[in-house]
Design a protein around this motif. Structure first.
Motif, short mmCIF file in Angstrom:
data_model
loop_
_atom_site.label_atom_id
_atom_site.label_comp_id
_atom_site.label_asym_id
_atom_site.label_seq_id
_atom_site.Cartn_x
_atom_site.Cartn_y
_atom_site.Cartn_z
N ALA A 189 -5.01 13.06 35.81
CA ALA A 189 -3.57 13.18 36.03
C ALA A 189 -2.84 13.45 34.71
N VAL A 190 -3.24 12.78 33.65
CA VAL A 190 -2.61 13.01 32.35
C VAL A 190 -2.87 14.43 31.87
N VAL A 191 -4.10 14.90 32.01
CA VAL A 191 -4.44 16.27 31.59
C VAL A 191 -3.63 17.28 32.41
N TYR A 192 -3.51 17.06 33.71
CA TYR A 192 -2.73 17.95 34.56
C TYR A 192 -1.27 18.01 34.11
N VAL A 193 -0.67 16.87 33.88
CA VAL A 193 0.73 16.83 33.44
C VAL A 193 0.90 17.53 32.10
N LEU A 194 -0.04 17.31 31.19
CA LEU A 194 0.05 17.97 29.89
C LEU A 194 0.00 19.49 30.03
N PHE A 195 -0.96 20.01 30.80
CA PHE A 195 -1.11 21.46 30.92
C PHE A 195 -0.03 22.11 31.78
N GLN A 196 0.49 21.41 32.76
CA GLN A 196 1.48 22.01 33.65
C GLN A 196 2.91 21.90 33.14
N TYR A 197 3.22 20.84 32.40
CA TYR A 197 4.61 20.59 32.03
C TYR A 197 4.84 20.50 30.52
N VAL A 198 4.05 19.69 29.84
CA VAL A 198 4.32 19.42 28.42
C VAL A 198 3.97 20.62 27.55
N PHE A 199 2.79 21.18 27.67
CA PHE A 199 2.40 22.31 26.82
C PHE A 199 3.28 23.54 27.04
N PRO A 200 3.59 23.94 28.29
CA PRO A 200 4.50 25.08 28.45
C PRO A 200 5.89 24.82 27.86
N TRP A 201 6.38 23.60 27.96
CA TRP A 201 7.67 23.27 27.37
C TRP A 201 7.62 23.35 25.85
N ALA A 202 6.53 22.90 25.24
CA ALA A 202 6.43 22.85 23.79
C ALA A 202 6.03 24.17 23.16
N GLU A 203 5.47 25.10 23.92
CA GLU A 203 4.96 26.35 23.35
C GLU A 203 6.02 27.14 22.58
N PRO A 204 7.23 27.33 23.10
CA PRO A 204 8.21 28.09 22.33
C PRO A 204 8.66 27.39 21.05
N LEU A 205 8.46 26.11 20.98
CA LEU A 205 8.88 25.34 19.81
C LEU A 205 7.86 25.40 18.67
N LEU A 206 6.64 25.86 18.97
CA LEU A 206 5.58 25.89 17.98
C LEU A 206 5.51 27.26 17.31
N PRO A 207 5.16 27.29 16.03
CA PRO A 207 5.17 28.56 15.30
C PRO A 207 3.89 29.39 15.43
N PHE A 208 3.03 29.11 16.40
CA PHE A 208 1.75 29.78 16.47
C PHE A 208 1.86 31.24 16.87
N SER A 209 2.92 31.63 17.54
CA SER A 209 3.05 33.02 17.96
C SER A 209 3.73 33.88 16.90
N ASP A 210 4.18 33.28 15.81
CA ASP A 210 4.80 34.06 14.74
C ASP A 210 3.72 34.79 13.95
N GLY A 211 3.87 36.09 13.84
CA GLY A 211 2.91 36.88 13.09
C GLY A 211 3.17 36.76 11.59
N THR A 212 2.11 36.84 10.81
CA THR A 212 2.28 36.76 9.36
C THR A 212 1.97 38.08 8.68
#
Length: 67
Positions: free
Chosen positions: A37-60
């Motif tokens: 249940a914790v893994v499901y909540v993380l992948f369905q709600y928390v990670f998609p919410w946090a993705e735009p806040l993380l700098p991993f998609s910024d190209g260098t």
């Protein structure tokens, strides 16, 4: 340093294990369901919410084409 009582599990996981109902098999199954249940909540709600806040998609690297 705190003294520990013998024969007693400490920490968060020990507390959860002691408060789960049933025998060892039932507790293990309930624990598995809780983890899933914790893994499901993380992948369905928390990670998609946090993705735009993380700098991993910024190209260098700059893409420069010399003609």
């Amino acid at each position: 340093m705190r003294e520990r009582k013998k024969g007693r599990q400490h920490g968060m996981y020990g507390w959860i294990w002691r408060h789960l109902p049933g025998n060892t098999l039932v507790r293990a199954l309930i624990s598995l369901v809780l983890v899933l249940a914790v893994v499901y909540v993380l992948f369905q709600y928390v990670f998609p919410w946090a993705e735009p806040l993380l700098p991993f998609s910024d190209g260098t690297l700059d893409e420069r084409r010399e003609g």
